[in-house]
Motif scaffolding. Structure first.
Motif: not given
Length: 174
Positions: A81-99, A132-137
Motif C-alpha cells: 500500500t502507498v501511504g501519503p506524504v505528510y503535509s502541513r498544508d493539506e489534510d491527507r488523513s483520509a488517504l492514510l486511513a484508506s491504506c 498516524a497511530a490514531r488514524i490507523a486504530w
C-alpha cells in the motif's frame, strides 16, 4: 477482530499477510519497503514487476493496495500500500486511513485471517507517529473485514508506546 501490538520486526511476523509501506513504483525502496524486499527475496520484486507490466503501469495510487507473494518471508502474502506524504498544508488523513481499509479488503479477498501492519507513512513520508497511530486504530476498528487478527508491528520502543496510548484513547471520530 483482535487488534494487538508487537514490538519487533515486521519481516519476521508469522502472519497470513504483512503490509508493505511501499512507494508507488512497487519496485522497492528504503525503510519497511526495502526490508521486505531484502528479506523476501527476488520473488517479491518479480511479482511487483509483473503488476507494473499489467494493471499498474503508472504505479500504485496513494491509499490503494495490492498483493503479491511473500517470497521467503514467513507470511503467505505481502500487501503493498502507498501511504501519503505528510503535509502541513493539506489534510491527507483520509488517504492514510484508506491504506489500512484497502489493505484489509485485499486481505479479505485472499482469505487472510491475520494481517500485520507497519506504521504507514511515519518514516521518510514524515507523518507524526501519534497522529498516524490514531488514524490507523480508527480505520482498523471501523473496517468491515473478515480478518480475525490485526497486528500493528512497531520497530522502536517509543513508537510502540505511542501506539499503545492511541489504542487506549476513546474514538471521537464519526
Amino acid at each position: 477482530m483482535d487488534i494487538t501490538l508487537v514490538l519487533g520486526d515486521l519481516t519476521e511476523q508469522d502472519a497470513d499477510a504483512i503490509v508493505n509501506a511501499a512507494n508507488s513504483s512497487l519496485l522497492g525502496g528504503g525503510g519497511v519497503d526495502g526490508a521486505i524486499h531484502r528479506r523476501g527475496g527476488p520473488e517479491i520484486l518479480e511479482a511487483c514487476r509483473a503488476l507494473r507490466a499489467s494493471h499498474y503501469g503508472k504505479g500504485l495510487a496513494t491509499g490503494q493496495a495490492v498483493a503479491t507473494t511473500a517470497g521467503r518471508l514467513k507470511a503467505r502474502w505481502v500487501i503493498h500500500t502507498v501511504g501519503p506524504v505528510y503535509s502541513r498544508d493539506e489534510d491527507r488523513s483520509a488517504l492514510l486511513a484508506s491504506c489500512y481499509r484497502e489493505s484489509l479488503k485485499v486481505a479479505d479477498s485472499l482469505g487472510a485471517a491475520t494481517v500485520a501492519f507497519p506504521a504507514i507513512s511515519t518514516g521518510i513520508f514524515g507523518w507524526h507517529m501519534d497522529d498516524a497511530a490514531r488514524i490507523a486504530w480508527h480505520a482498523v476498528r471501523q473496517a468491515d473485514t473478515q480478518v480475525a487478527e490485526v497486528r500493528f508491528v512497531l520497530f522502536e520502543p517509543d513508537a510502540y508506546a505511542l501506539w499503545v496510548r492511541a489504542g487506549r484513547a476513546p474514538t471521537t471520530e464519526g
